[in-house]
Design an enzyme around this catalytic site. Sequence first.
Site, mmCIF file in Angstrom:
data_model
loop_
_atom_site.group_PDB
_atom_site.id
_atom_site.type_symbol
_atom_site.label_atom_id
_atom_site.label_comp_id
_atom_site.label_asym_id
_atom_site.label_seq_id
_atom_site.Cartn_x
_atom_site.Cartn_y
_atom_site.Cartn_z
ATOM 1 N N ASP A 55 -2.641 6.213 -3.517
ATOM 2 C CA ASP A 55 -1.196 5.692 -2.817
ATOM 3 C C ASP A 55 -0.865 4.399 -3.526
ATOM 4 O OD1 ASP A 55 -3.428 3.962 -2.162
ATOM 5 O OD2 ASP A 55 -2.931 3.472 -0.434
ATOM 6 N N ASP A 91 -1.105 1.139 -3.832
ATOM 7 C CA ASP A 91 -2.150 0.214 -4.543
ATOM 8 C C ASP A 91 -3.548 0.836 -4.686
ATOM 9 O OD1 ASP A 91 -3.088 0.461 -1.925
ATOM 10 O OD2 ASP A 91 -3.318 -1.762 -1.548
ATOM 11 N N SER A 106 0.806 -1.107 0.004
ATOM 12 C CA SER A 106 0.039 -0.039 -0.014
ATOM 13 C C SER A 106 0.774 1.291 0.056
ATOM 14 C CB SER A 106 -0.893 0.065 1.266
ATOM 15 O OG SER A 106 -1.739 0.998 1.120
ATOM 16 N N ASP A 121 -6.030 2.361 -3.215
ATOM 17 C CA ASP A 121 -7.216 1.901 -2.519
ATOM 18 C C ASP A 121 -7.595 3.120 -1.600
ATOM 19 O OD1 ASP A 121 -5.321 1.751 -0.358
ATOM 20 O OD2 ASP A 121 -6.046 -0.052 0.453
#
Length: 448
Positions: free
Chosen positions: A241, A243, A104, A245
């Site tokens: 960010d 990833d 992440s 999400d």
Amino acid sequence: MVRLFGTDGVRGLANGDLTAELALDLSVSAAHILAEAGTFNGHRPVAVVGRDTRISGQFLEAAVVAGLASAGVDVLLLGELPTPGVAWLTGELGADLGVMLSASHNAMPDNGIKFLARGGVKLDDAIEVAIEKRMREPWDRPTGAAVGRVRTLDTAVEQYAAHLDSTISHSLEGIKVVLDCAHGAAFEVGPRALREAGAEVVAICAEPDGVNINDGCGSTHLEVLQKAVVEHGADVGFALDGDADRCLAVDASGAIVDGDQILAILALAMREAGELHDDTVVATVMSNLGFVQAMKAAGVGVRQTKVGDRYVLEAMKLSGFTLGGEQSGHVIMSRHATTGDGILTALHVLDRMAATGRTLADLGGVMTRLPQVLVNVPGVDKSRTDEDFVLAAAVAEAEAELGDTGRVLLRPSGTEPLVRVMVEAASADQARDIADRLAAVVHQQLAL
């Protein structure tokens, strides 16, 4: 034994804590446990595997694929794709298991493994415990035609972008957007989805090289986006960010629009469209009091949970709520996704702008943020936070001083020996003064 699974999968220093051997063993164990749980229902199981742009994702992907295929699971490689994209394709393709390799917003040296059950939802805690227990136990290995096949899905980005665009109702033509992709998993699908929805897109930090993910950019470094929005004369900017999400925004002047404001904008839009279940939005206890006050004034209820998107999601599932999120930019729209989705969030904010003809600054003005001060007090016994009478008296005194104009929150850290003191007040000076006073009491009473 220390649990491998945290609140968001297994995460650690790639090739240090998180090795190829561990990735392989986890994947084999996951295949066995899910098979025993009846997940595969007697058919040949299929797993989809995606990753962000970290260079370590390459060897971890190879290890995960080796583990799954050796356990008789067919594997479909999605390539570099956001976590919510992997979750959506897990459900869309009817896969039995989804695997996302990402840490992440963490720095590049870290990586992580997140397993998703059928439908693209997070594994139950009990399943994660069972996977850990089964690791490295003897097992009968399939041979011959019984081993898994490995294929690549070349249309993953195309399919996911089309899904995202199908969730909005208005063309984004005439809106100029700067999108900070954090050199992460959304570097291709993010700009594509926005452009195909009609927006003029300036993509920045969209040239991953395996080591630059989250490096001075993305949702944790908004100054890059703020500068770009002003320089390009854009109407709005969004930062993802690693990833993708989570999503934070910047208005045309370069001012930050945080997760609370985004949540407020979407809550009112969904309530107007009759899509906000029970006219209630789910947020955490860290949401700004200004958000709660604005929602109350608009007739929208706020259900608050502990900090963490998993707790937001749990509350949403329990009561069927359709919108939830965090100040950090994790926004969950359950009609379209099973997890936070930064690109989806950006599209729906843009859809609201297109539908109303209003600027992001105007829409975000639905709430007034109260000054918020957060002080971390390290080196304390956080287990005694709720037991100390002197501390309780100090908190009560601060709350009486604030009245309805602010609030106090003392929260033990979930991972470190420290207590977080958060104070909101009518002025920044008052918030800082009260936070510092309470932090001193915490240190005095709970010092190790």
